[in-house]
Design a protein around this motif. Structure first.
Motif, short mmCIF file in Angstrom:
data_model
loop_
_atom_site.label_atom_id
_atom_site.label_comp_id
_atom_site.label_asym_id
_atom_site.label_seq_id
_atom_site.Cartn_x
_atom_site.Cartn_y
_atom_site.Cartn_z
N ASP A 111 -65.48 -40.97 -33.66
CA ASP A 111 -64.14 -41.51 -33.93
C ASP A 111 -63.28 -41.23 -32.70
O ASP A 111 -63.48 -40.24 -32.00
CB ASP A 111 -63.50 -40.79 -35.12
CG ASP A 111 -64.22 -41.03 -36.43
OD1 ASP A 111 -65.22 -41.76 -36.45
OD2 ASP A 111 -63.78 -40.44 -37.44
N TYR A 112 -62.30 -42.10 -32.44
CA TYR A 112 -61.44 -41.86 -31.29
C TYR A 112 -60.07 -42.49 -31.47
O TYR A 112 -59.89 -43.44 -32.24
CB TYR A 112 -62.08 -42.37 -30.00
CG TYR A 112 -62.38 -43.86 -29.98
CD1 TYR A 112 -61.38 -44.81 -29.79
CD2 TYR A 112 -63.68 -44.31 -30.15
CE1 TYR A 112 -61.66 -46.16 -29.78
CE2 TYR A 112 -63.98 -45.66 -30.13
CZ TYR A 112 -62.97 -46.59 -29.95
OH TYR A 112 -63.26 -47.94 -29.94
N ALA A 113 -59.12 -41.93 -30.72
CA ALA A 113 -57.81 -42.55 -30.54
C ALA A 113 -57.54 -42.52 -29.04
O ALA A 113 -57.62 -41.46 -28.42
CB ALA A 113 -56.72 -41.79 -31.29
N ILE A 114 -57.29 -43.67 -28.44
CA ILE A 114 -57.09 -43.75 -27.00
C ILE A 114 -55.84 -44.56 -26.68
O ILE A 114 -55.40 -45.39 -27.46
CB ILE A 114 -58.31 -44.40 -26.28
CG1 ILE A 114 -58.61 -45.79 -26.87
CG2 ILE A 114 -59.53 -43.50 -26.39
CD1 ILE A 114 -59.76 -46.52 -26.18
N GLU A 115 -55.28 -44.28 -25.49
CA GLU A 115 -54.09 -45.00 -25.04
C GLU A 115 -54.25 -45.37 -23.57
O GLU A 115 -54.72 -44.57 -22.77
CB GLU A 115 -52.85 -44.14 -25.22
CG GLU A 115 -51.56 -44.80 -24.70
CD GLU A 115 -50.37 -43.87 -24.77
OE1 GLU A 115 -49.51 -44.09 -25.63
OE2 GLU A 115 -50.33 -42.92 -23.96
N SER A 116 -53.85 -46.58 -23.25
CA SER A 116 -53.88 -47.05 -21.86
C SER A 116 -52.50 -47.60 -21.51
O SER A 116 -51.91 -48.37 -22.27
CB SER A 116 -54.93 -48.15 -21.71
OG SER A 116 -54.86 -48.74 -20.43
N ILE A 117 -51.97 -47.18 -20.35
CA ILE A 117 -50.70 -47.69 -19.86
C ILE A 117 -50.92 -48.29 -18.48
O ILE A 117 -51.39 -47.61 -17.57
CB ILE A 117 -49.63 -46.58 -19.78
CG1 ILE A 117 -49.40 -45.96 -21.16
CG2 ILE A 117 -48.32 -47.13 -19.21
CD1 ILE A 117 -48.41 -44.80 -21.16
N VAL A 273 -57.38 -39.95 -23.81
CA VAL A 273 -58.06 -39.80 -25.09
C VAL A 273 -57.17 -38.92 -25.95
O VAL A 273 -57.09 -37.70 -25.74
CB VAL A 273 -59.46 -39.17 -24.92
CG1 VAL A 273 -60.11 -38.97 -26.29
CG2 VAL A 273 -60.35 -40.05 -24.05
N LEU A 274 -56.49 -39.52 -26.89
CA LEU A 274 -55.55 -38.78 -27.74
C LEU A 274 -56.28 -37.88 -28.73
O LEU A 274 -55.83 -36.79 -29.05
CB LEU A 274 -54.65 -39.75 -28.49
CG LEU A 274 -53.82 -40.71 -27.62
CD1 LEU A 274 -53.14 -41.75 -28.49
CD2 LEU A 274 -52.81 -39.94 -26.81
#
Length: 290
Positions: A111-117, A273-274
């Motif tokens: 499972d993952y939570a990711i953010e890209s800016i 990777v949150l």
């Protein structure tokens, strides 16, 4: 996007890994377009492979993906006995592709939570976050840019879409054949090695080993930003940029802040990777209202 919108940054070509300002402009222009196409696809498989119209790859470039599953000889030669991640050494980050590959593997199997800016001109940016749970088989995609916002929520094999652009919001639903494919091959994971994603951040910057830190119970190696191959006149904020990598080569954070030419405002290009493992995805309110 205007031709001069990306004057502040030069990013590697998404196929060859070589710097190309023209490719950067077109690839950043495609971020929102590709994100929308991805959200409309059953498994998020529509993606930008590179700037083929402007700079087609040579035969050797086409045969060598940016993020190969097989570490290069340089990264493979890094001895585990020194406790450093693959693709790194005492001198810093040596092989960005090895780190991208390790990060992709970790995301695909957890499972993952990711953010890209991704910065745009004028101080604006494209922000994309994904929460994906293998145990729940739920997925939430959130995309915000100056011109549009897109949302995609998947649960029980059904995909719910909400897109807003030009003051108009539309809703749609569809089916998802294989959740695992969506989890593993969506654009943010599948294209992690591209010039506008984690691969671009790592290849554009030069990073030096700067000790270890502990975050959320994980021991991470810290690599500080020493310099960056940016456009002339653009200044990297070396005091703030860097990467945090675990012993397996998983990059939990990478950032390259910089001040574009002619500007006094710092913008940040980043991947984070949150959360990795045991991620819960809740149904958003807009699903029922749509």
């Amino acid at each position: 996007m205007a031709p001069d919108r990306q004057r502040g940054l030069k990013t590697p070509n998404t196929i060859s890994g070589q710097p190309s300002r023209r490719c950067l402009s077109r690839s950043f222009q495609a971020v929102t377009r590709r994100a929308l196409l991805t959200s409309l696809g059953a498994a998020g498989i529509t993606a930008l492979a590179g700037c083929n119209a402007d700079s087609p790859p040579t035969a050797s470039e086409a045969e060598t993906p940016v993020s190969s599953a097989t570490p290069s000889p340089q990264s493979a030669a890094t001895p585990e006995s020194v406790g450093l991640p693959p693709g790194t050494s005492e001198s810093g980050i040596d092989d960005a592709s090895a780190l991208v590959s390790a990060t992709q593997s970790a995301l695909r199997s957890n499972d993952y939570a990711i953010e890209s800016i991704v910065p745009l001109g004028g101080g604006s940016a494209v922000t994309t976050t994904i929460r994906s749970s293998l145990s729940q088989e739920r997925y939430l995609y959130v995309h915000d840019s100056p011109s549009e916002t897109n949302r995609r929520y998947v649960a029980d094999g059904t995909s719910h879409l909400r897109a807003t652009a030009g003051g108009e919001t539309t809703y749609d639903t569809g089916t998802v054949d294989a959740f695992a494919t969506l989890h593993e091959q969506n654009d943010q994971v599948g294209m992690l090695g591209s010039g506008e994603a984690l691969g671009g951040i790592l290849r554009t910057g030069s990073y030096l080993l700067d000790g270890t830190v502990t975050r959320n119970g994980r021991r991470l190696h810290e690599f500080s930003l020493e310099s960056a191959d940016l456009a002339e006149g653009t200044t990297a904020v070396t005091a703030a940029g860097g990467a945090f990598v675990d012993a397996d080569g998983v990059v939990f954070e990478a950032s390259l802040p910089y001040t574009p030419e002619g500007s006094d405002t710092t913008v940040e290009w980043s991947f984070t990777v949150l959360s990795l493992g045991d991620v819960t995805v809740s149904e958003p309110d807009w699903v029922r209202s749509g």
